[in-house]
Design a protein around this motif. Structure first.
Motif, PDB file in Angstrom:
ATOM      1  N   ILE A 105       0.901  -1.461   0.251  1.00  0.00           N
ATOM      2  CA  ILE A 105      -0.207  -0.052  -0.263  1.00  0.00           C
ATOM      3  C   ILE A 105       1.386   1.621   0.291  1.00  0.00           C
ATOM      4  N   PRO A 106       1.812   1.423   0.838  1.00  0.00           N
ATOM      5  CA  PRO A 106       2.613   2.729   1.117  1.00  0.00           C
ATOM      6  C   PRO A 106       3.280   2.499  -0.300  1.00  0.00           C
ATOM      7  N   GLU A 107       3.874   1.615  -0.881  1.00  0.00           N
ATOM      8  CA  GLU A 107       4.331   1.143  -2.363  1.00  0.00           C
ATOM      9  C   GLU A 107       4.296   2.053  -3.387  1.00  0.00           C
ATOM     10  N   HIS A 108       2.317   2.490  -3.518  1.00  0.00           N
ATOM     11  CA  HIS A 108       2.157   2.728  -4.531  1.00  0.00           C
ATOM     12  C   HIS A 108       1.161   4.444  -4.250  1.00  0.00           C
ATOM     13  N   GLN A 109       1.450   4.925  -3.047  1.00  0.00           N
ATOM     14  CA  GLN A 109       1.019   5.511  -2.819  1.00  0.00           C
ATOM     15  C   GLN A 109       1.342   6.998  -3.680  1.00  0.00           C
ATOM     16  N   VAL A 110       0.799   8.730  -4.428  1.00  0.00           N
ATOM     17  CA  VAL A 110       1.381   9.262  -4.856  1.00  0.00           C
ATOM     18  C   VAL A 110       3.106   9.918  -4.533  1.00  0.00           C
ATOM     19  N   ARG A 111       3.840   9.843  -4.719  1.00  0.00           N
ATOM     20  CA  ARG A 111       4.891  10.716  -3.485  1.00  0.00           C
ATOM     21  C   ARG A 111       5.620  13.054  -3.481  1.00  0.00           C
TER      22      ARG A 111
END
Length: 493
Positions: A436-442
């Motif tokens: 989930i965090p890996e695919h959050q917009v950064r």
């Protein structure tokens, strides 16, 4: 005649030295070297051990560690590299307060039938077969106490939360804050990119507020908490939508009406439970009463009050009524009983799988939602039907593969596995806390959100706010609700 053993020369000499020392010093051992030299070995050994024990005891009493809480990283299998390689220090950005002492009770608690409910006062029900729950409870059930700062830190550590998950939550809440309208509401359609296909201000606002409340933020500023103004403004707007019957929905899409009511009721009951704000009690009870009145004869809920039922809408209503129960509001037991009958009708494989409606085949998302309802309606941790359903979910852990991205399924399954705790939870969490965090917009305007690609089934319809809120609920699971069965951290208390 028995012979008396002769005293050895060394012993005799030792007695002589001791005698001389006593005579010279009127009872004091002035010749210490001689005393040590001729004392028995066991006496010297005992004195040495006593000295060591005293030193260790003083060291343990005076020792104090000021080290911050640090989490060990466990890497998920076959889902990419871990986001952070450094030790996970949860003191970042003052999100977590240092835990100076254990926050859980050390006194064994008496067993109860429903550990998440507030204390009850039985009343006479219209149907004497059933009882009702009182709103006059003295305290809130324990299920929401994990959102408090001290407990939050303990539960993050115990259930595998990381600095990555907490940073993602904070960034997601900041995205929601940036997209709140001036009147306090949120929108499913924008002003962000990838908006939903249909507008529903009340549902969007309730979903955003659930994300803030899941992380412990309320409309009360007693602790000077961040986001309190955001939550306050959101609730001022949302409560304006509630009519005298308790209904919140004001949109035009008939299939949104009861989804909206359930989501608003969950959020309102949680806020009342967290704050005990008396000004909210009447509105919360009206919302609950409306939920009860709209239940269909089959025991479930669907799009139109008292007409039809499906597992998707029913799941939201079961959670709404359980949130009310946690807050000590009045909920007839008969309502839960009828919901259980509906779940029986859509159950498959002896209750381990669930379908959307009676005529349908089972699916992953409906199985996860159905199992969560069963957990809250009383199935035991060791129930064979529940465990077989859990194994089915574990065989379908989250993946970014095409055709398998379904954040709605992940949201419900995450809750089911968290309540199970133990090895089942670890296997699931090792994937979700990274994926989930890996695919959050950064970066950029949408930093902190999740785009609609995270849900290939409903993402484009629900839009970016929908996918972002569900992703936040997943990452808040460590403290959002305490595990029902208390098999792990809480089992010894």
């Amino acid at each position: 005649m028995a012979s008396v053993p002769r005293q050895t020369d060394d012993a005799a000499e030792g007695d002589e030295v001791l005698s001389e020392g006593l005579d010279a010093g009127h009872g004091s051992l002035v010749d210490l070297s001689g005393w040590l030299r001729f004392s028995p070995p066991w006496l010297l050994s005992a004195l040495l051990h006593l000295f060591v024990v005293l030193v260790l005891g003083l060291w343990l009493v005076s020792g104090k560690s000021d080290k911050p809480l640090v989490l060990d990283v466990q890497y998920a299998e076959d889902v990419g590299d871990q986001l952070l390689e450094d030790p996970l220090d949860l003191e970042m950005d003052n999100l977590l307060e240092e835990v100076d002492e254990q926050t859980l009770s050390v006194t064994p608690l008496p067993p109860v039938d429903d550990p998440i409910a507030a204390p009850e006062l039985s009343l006479v029900a219209p149907n004497p077969t059933f009882s009702t729950f009182s709103s006059n409870a003295d305290q809130v059930g324990v299920a929401l106490t994990g959102r408090e700062p001290g407990m939050k830190a303990v539960l993050l550590k115990a259930y595998g939360g990381t600095e990555s998950t907490e940073r993602a939550v904070l960034d997601g809440l900041k995205w929601l804050e940036r997209n709140q309208k001036k009147n306090g509401s949120w929108s499913l359609k924008g002003p962000y990119t990838d908006g939903g296909t249909t507008e529903n201000v009340e549902a969007a606002t309730a979903m955003a507020l659930l994300a803030f409340q899941g992380a412990g933020y309320t409309h009360k500023d007693s602790a000077g908490t961040e986001f309190y103004g955001v939550v306050r403004d959101g609730w001022e707007r949302l409560l304006q939508s509630q009519d005298d019957s308790g209904n919140f929905f004001r949109g035009s899409g008939f299939n949104h009406a009861l989804y909206t009511q359930a989501q608003c009721t969950i959020a309102l009951c949680e806020l009342y439970a967290m704050t005990r704000d008396e000004e909210l009690q009447g509105s919360a009870q009206k919302a609950v009463d409306y939920c009860v009145k709209t239940q269909s004869e089959s025991g479930g809920w669907r799009y139109i009050p008292r007409e039809g039922a499906d597992t998707s809408v029913t799941g939201w209503f079961v959670m709404a009524l359980k949130s009310a129960q946690m807050a000590g509001l009045d909920v007839p037991s008969e309502t839960f009983y009828k919901a259980g009958l509906y779940l029986d009708a859509v159950a498959r494989n002896q209750g381990s799988h669930y379908a959307y409606q009676k005529r349908d085949s089972p699916s992953l998302s409906m199985t996860a939602e159905g199992l969560l309802c069963r957990q809250y309606l009383g199935w035991r941790h060791d129930d064979d039907r529940l465990r077989r359903g859990v194994y089915y979910l574990l065989e379908n852990r989250p993946s970014w593969s095409t055709g398998k991205r379904d954040v709605y399924y992940w949201y419900y399954a995450t809750q089911v596995l968290h309540h199970m705790e133990g090895e089942e939870w670890t296997k699931w969490n090792n994937v979700t806390r990274q994926l989930i965090p890996e695919h959050q917009v950064r970066s950029g305007r949408e930093k902190g959100s999740w785009d609609t690609n995270i849900d290939q089934r409903h993402g484009r319809t629900g839009g970016r706010l929908y996918t972002t809120c569900l992703s936040l609920y997943i990452l808040e699971v460590y403290y959002r609700h305490l595990p029902i069965y208390q098999q792990g951290l809480l089992s010894g208390f």
